[in-house]
Design a protein around this motif. Sequence first.
Motif, PDB file in Angstrom:
ATOM      1  N   ARG A 192       1.600 -29.547 -21.569  1.00  0.00           N
ATOM      2  CA  ARG A 192       1.259 -30.222 -20.326  1.00  0.00           C
ATOM      3  C   ARG A 192      -0.238 -30.421 -20.142  1.00  0.00           C
ATOM      4  O   ARG A 192      -0.674 -30.935 -19.115  1.00  0.00           O
ATOM      5  CB  ARG A 192       1.840 -29.436 -19.145  1.00  0.00           C
ATOM      6  CG  ARG A 192       3.369 -29.501 -19.094  1.00  0.00           C
ATOM      7  CD  ARG A 192       3.952 -28.434 -18.201  1.00  0.00           C
ATOM      8  NE  ARG A 192       5.390 -28.609 -18.029  1.00  0.00           N
ATOM      9  CZ  ARG A 192       6.313 -28.193 -18.887  1.00  0.00           C
ATOM     10  NH1 ARG A 192       5.935 -27.574 -20.007  1.00  0.00           N
ATOM     11  NH2 ARG A 192       7.587 -28.397 -18.659  1.00  0.00           N
ATOM     12  N   CYS A 193      -1.032 -29.988 -21.103  1.00  0.00           N
ATOM     13  CA  CYS A 193      -2.483 -30.136 -20.992  1.00  0.00           C
ATOM     14  C   CYS A 193      -2.906 -31.579 -21.253  1.00  0.00           C
ATOM     15  O   CYS A 193      -2.287 -32.297 -22.031  1.00  0.00           O
ATOM     16  CB  CYS A 193      -3.188 -29.206 -21.980  1.00  0.00           C
ATOM     17  SG  CYS A 193      -3.157 -27.468 -21.498  1.00  0.00           S
ATOM     18  N   ARG A 194      -4.005 -31.968 -20.631  1.00  0.00           N
ATOM     19  CA  ARG A 194      -4.505 -33.331 -20.745  1.00  0.00           C
ATOM     20  C   ARG A 194      -5.953 -33.407 -21.225  1.00  0.00           C
ATOM     21  O   ARG A 194      -6.389 -34.440 -21.716  1.00  0.00           O
ATOM     22  CB  ARG A 194      -4.424 -34.027 -19.376  1.00  0.00           C
ATOM     23  CG  ARG A 194      -3.019 -34.105 -18.799  1.00  0.00           C
ATOM     24  CD  ARG A 194      -3.063 -34.603 -17.372  1.00  0.00           C
ATOM     25  NE  ARG A 194      -1.731 -34.840 -16.825  1.00  0.00           N
ATOM     26  CZ  ARG A 194      -1.507 -35.236 -15.582  1.00  0.00           C
ATOM     27  NH1 ARG A 194      -2.535 -35.415 -14.762  1.00  0.00           N
ATOM     28  NH2 ARG A 194      -0.275 -35.450 -15.163  1.00  0.00           N
ATOM     29  N   ILE A 195      -6.704 -32.340 -21.025  1.00  0.00           N
ATOM     30  CA  ILE A 195      -8.150 -32.390 -21.270  1.00  0.00           C
ATOM     31  C   ILE A 195      -8.446 -32.155 -22.743  1.00  0.00           C
ATOM     32  O   ILE A 195      -7.988 -31.173 -23.333  1.00  0.00           O
ATOM     33  CB  ILE A 195      -8.877 -31.363 -20.383  1.00  0.00           C
ATOM     34  CG1 ILE A 195      -8.761 -31.794 -18.917  1.00  0.00           C
ATOM     35  CG2 ILE A 195     -10.338 -31.218 -20.786  1.00  0.00           C
ATOM     36  CD1 ILE A 195      -9.352 -30.810 -17.940  1.00  0.00           C
ATOM     37  N   ASP A 196      -9.236 -33.032 -23.334  1.00  0.00           N
ATOM     38  CA  ASP A 196      -9.529 -32.986 -24.763  1.00  0.00           C
ATOM     39  C   ASP A 196     -10.824 -32.247 -25.096  1.00  0.00           C
ATOM     40  O   ASP A 196     -11.018 -31.838 -26.235  1.00  0.00           O
ATOM     41  CB  ASP A 196      -9.616 -34.401 -25.337  1.00  0.00           C
ATOM     42  CG  ASP A 196      -8.262 -35.071 -25.484  1.00  0.00           C
ATOM     43  OD1 ASP A 196      -7.237 -34.374 -25.392  1.00  0.00           O
ATOM     44  OD2 ASP A 196      -8.230 -36.302 -25.682  1.00  0.00           O
ATOM     45  N   HIS A 197     -11.728 -32.123 -24.143  1.00  0.00           N
ATOM     46  CA  HIS A 197     -13.050 -31.585 -24.483  1.00  0.00           C
ATOM     47  C   HIS A 197     -13.141 -30.103 -24.113  1.00  0.00           C
ATOM     48  O   HIS A 197     -12.132 -29.403 -23.997  1.00  0.00           O
ATOM     49  CB  HIS A 197     -14.152 -32.415 -23.829  1.00  0.00           C
ATOM     50  CG  HIS A 197     -13.954 -32.646 -22.361  1.00  0.00           C
ATOM     51  ND1 HIS A 197     -14.214 -31.684 -21.426  1.00  0.00           N
ATOM     52  CD2 HIS A 197     -13.494 -33.736 -21.685  1.00  0.00           C
ATOM     53  CE1 HIS A 197     -13.953 -32.157 -20.223  1.00  0.00           C
ATOM     54  NE2 HIS A 197     -13.500 -33.399 -20.351  1.00  0.00           N
ATOM     55  N   PHE A 198     -14.381 -29.612 -23.923  1.00  0.00           N
ATOM     56  CA  PHE A 198     -14.608 -28.172 -23.822  1.00  0.00           C
ATOM     57  C   PHE A 198     -14.066 -27.533 -22.544  1.00  0.00           C
ATOM     58  O   PHE A 198     -13.956 -26.307 -22.479  1.00  0.00           O
ATOM     59  CB  PHE A 198     -16.105 -27.865 -23.953  1.00  0.00           C
ATOM     60  CG  PHE A 198     -16.655 -28.128 -25.320  1.00  0.00           C
ATOM     61  CD1 PHE A 198     -16.347 -27.296 -26.375  1.00  0.00           C
ATOM     62  CD2 PHE A 198     -17.468 -29.221 -25.558  1.00  0.00           C
ATOM     63  CE1 PHE A 198     -16.836 -27.530 -27.647  1.00  0.00           C
ATOM     64  CE2 PHE A 198     -17.975 -29.472 -26.824  1.00  0.00           C
ATOM     65  CZ  PHE A 198     -17.655 -28.625 -27.869  1.00  0.00           C
ATOM     66  N   VAL A 231     -21.634 -27.540 -28.389  1.00  0.00           N
ATOM     67  CA  VAL A 231     -21.725 -27.822 -26.959  1.00  0.00           C
ATOM     68  C   VAL A 231     -23.126 -28.314 -26.615  1.00  0.00           C
ATOM     69  O   VAL A 231     -24.110 -27.612 -26.828  1.00  0.00           O
ATOM     70  CB  VAL A 231     -21.400 -26.569 -26.120  1.00  0.00           C
ATOM     71  CG1 VAL A 231     -21.500 -26.893 -24.633  1.00  0.00           C
ATOM     72  CG2 VAL A 231     -20.018 -26.041 -26.462  1.00  0.00           C
ATOM     73  N   HIS A 232     -23.216 -29.530 -26.066  1.00  0.00           N
ATOM     74  CA  HIS A 232     -24.471 -30.080 -25.571  1.00  0.00           C
ATOM     75  C   HIS A 232     -24.602 -29.661 -24.111  1.00  0.00           C
ATOM     76  O   HIS A 232     -23.770 -30.024 -23.276  1.00  0.00           O
ATOM     77  CB  HIS A 232     -24.479 -31.604 -25.699  1.00  0.00           C
ATOM     78  CG  HIS A 232     -25.795 -32.231 -25.348  1.00  0.00           C
ATOM     79  ND1 HIS A 232     -26.190 -32.440 -24.044  1.00  0.00           N
ATOM     80  CD2 HIS A 232     -26.805 -32.691 -26.132  1.00  0.00           C
ATOM     81  CE1 HIS A 232     -27.384 -33.010 -24.034  1.00  0.00           C
ATOM     82  NE2 HIS A 232     -27.779 -33.170 -25.282  1.00  0.00           N
ATOM     83  N   LEU A 233     -25.634 -28.881 -23.819  1.00  0.00           N
ATOM     84  CA  LEU A 233     -25.715 -28.194 -22.535  1.00  0.00           C
ATOM     85  C   LEU A 233     -25.624 -29.146 -21.347  1.00  0.00           C
ATOM     86  O   LEU A 233     -24.835 -28.937 -20.417  1.00  0.00           O
ATOM     87  CB  LEU A 233     -27.020 -27.388 -22.465  1.00  0.00           C
ATOM     88  CG  LEU A 233     -27.057 -26.248 -21.449  1.00  0.00           C
ATOM     89  CD1 LEU A 233     -25.933 -25.266 -21.698  1.00  0.00           C
ATOM     90  CD2 LEU A 233     -28.406 -25.532 -21.518  1.00  0.00           C
ATOM     91  N   LEU A 234     -26.395 -30.229 -21.340  1.00  0.00           N
ATOM     92  CA  LEU A 234     -26.410 -31.134 -20.193  1.00  0.00           C
ATOM     93  C   LEU A 234     -25.194 -32.053 -20.180  1.00  0.00           C
ATOM     94  O   LEU A 234     -24.442 -32.107 -19.206  1.00  0.00           O
ATOM     95  CB  LEU A 234     -27.697 -31.968 -20.190  1.00  0.00           C
ATOM     96  CG  LEU A 234     -27.838 -32.960 -19.025  1.00  0.00           C
ATOM     97  CD1 LEU A 234     -27.793 -32.220 -17.681  1.00  0.00           C
ATOM     98  CD2 LEU A 234     -29.137 -33.760 -19.148  1.00  0.00           C
ATOM     99  N   ARG A 235     -24.968 -32.756 -21.287  1.00  0.00           N
ATOM    100  CA  ARG A 235     -23.862 -33.726 -21.333  1.00  0.00           C
ATOM    101  C   ARG A 235     -22.509 -33.056 -21.119  1.00  0.00           C
ATOM    102  O   ARG A 235     -21.722 -33.450 -20.259  1.00  0.00           O
ATOM    103  CB  ARG A 235     -23.872 -34.450 -22.678  1.00  0.00           C
ATOM    104  CG  ARG A 235     -22.749 -35.480 -22.864  1.00  0.00           C
ATOM    105  CD  ARG A 235     -22.606 -35.847 -24.328  1.00  0.00           C
ATOM    106  NE  ARG A 235     -22.176 -34.687 -25.126  1.00  0.00           N
ATOM    107  CZ  ARG A 235     -22.508 -34.511 -26.410  1.00  0.00           C
ATOM    108  NH1 ARG A 235     -23.263 -35.391 -27.032  1.00  0.00           N
ATOM    109  NH2 ARG A 235     -22.060 -33.447 -27.064  1.00  0.00           N
ATOM    110  N   ASP A 236     -22.249 -32.006 -21.900  1.00  0.00           N
ATOM    111  CA  ASP A 236     -20.950 -31.350 -21.799  1.00  0.00           C
ATOM    112  C   ASP A 236     -20.839 -30.528 -20.523  1.00  0.00           C
ATOM    113  O   ASP A 236     -19.746 -30.383 -19.964  1.00  0.00           O
ATOM    114  CB  ASP A 236     -20.701 -30.464 -23.023  1.00  0.00           C
ATOM    115  CG  ASP A 236     -20.515 -31.292 -24.285  1.00  0.00           C
ATOM    116  OD1 ASP A 236     -19.815 -32.307 -24.226  1.00  0.00           O
ATOM    117  OD2 ASP A 236     -21.064 -30.909 -25.328  1.00  0.00           O
TER     118      ASP A 236
END
Length: 265
Positions: A192-198, A231-236
Amino acid sequence: MSHEPQTEATATPDAVSPYLSVVVPAFNEEKRLGPSLKRMLTYFDSQPYSYEILVVSDGSTDGTEELVRRIAACRSQVRLLAYTPNRGKGHAVRYGILRAKGERLLFTDADLATPIEEIEKLHSKLDAGYDIAIGSRDMLGSELVKRQSWLRETAGKTFNRFVRLITVPGIHDTQCGFKLFSRSAAHTIFSRCRIDHFAFDVEVLYLAIRVFEFRVAEVPVRWAHQEGSKVHLLRDGLRMVHAVWRIRTTRYRGITAPSLELPLQ
């Protein structure tokens, strides 16, 4: 959602499901993955249970996939799952979890920032009746062998406070890449998860605690920062904050499993 065909370096040894599946998301991890797989194989060979290690190449463009194929040619417990293009860590973990065959399912980062031996602490919690056990770097008893930079550590603690306020109160560290699930809990949640990123960890725990009311144990672990974070601190960081708010305002009950071209095995 389309994928290129998955590649599996070797088939499962036999028809009997392993006790433990280990899912390792990997995006261009050629340099760090070899020593990590060797350490995992050495450790699990000494355990009394059967296991499989699923390395999920998230659109890698370096030698990650060839490295895993070479190891899998000698070790039947290792499988390669691969697709293109790169979709993000959350997608890779979900892709592996939904294809894992174990009674218990662990996902761990490719750099083994949390030593694989710490799984014993998580196993003890599932033995005690918990559905999920998660490693934590921010509890009494945690051991930070090598810390992140002051900026990254401060940002992480601030994010975790925000997460506790908005989504999963009581969880000190949602982002540690070391989590163990019963098979039932894993498939109920990740389908049921949808989120692909961190930010996927937050979604996983929100579903586990707030939607399905699984029993979750947070366990202090040893952890050592490893260079080469994706992990890009600002963008992510901004993306994760936005995702947390979306998680809090989304209705998850009743949503169906994601459509996958490949059959779940």
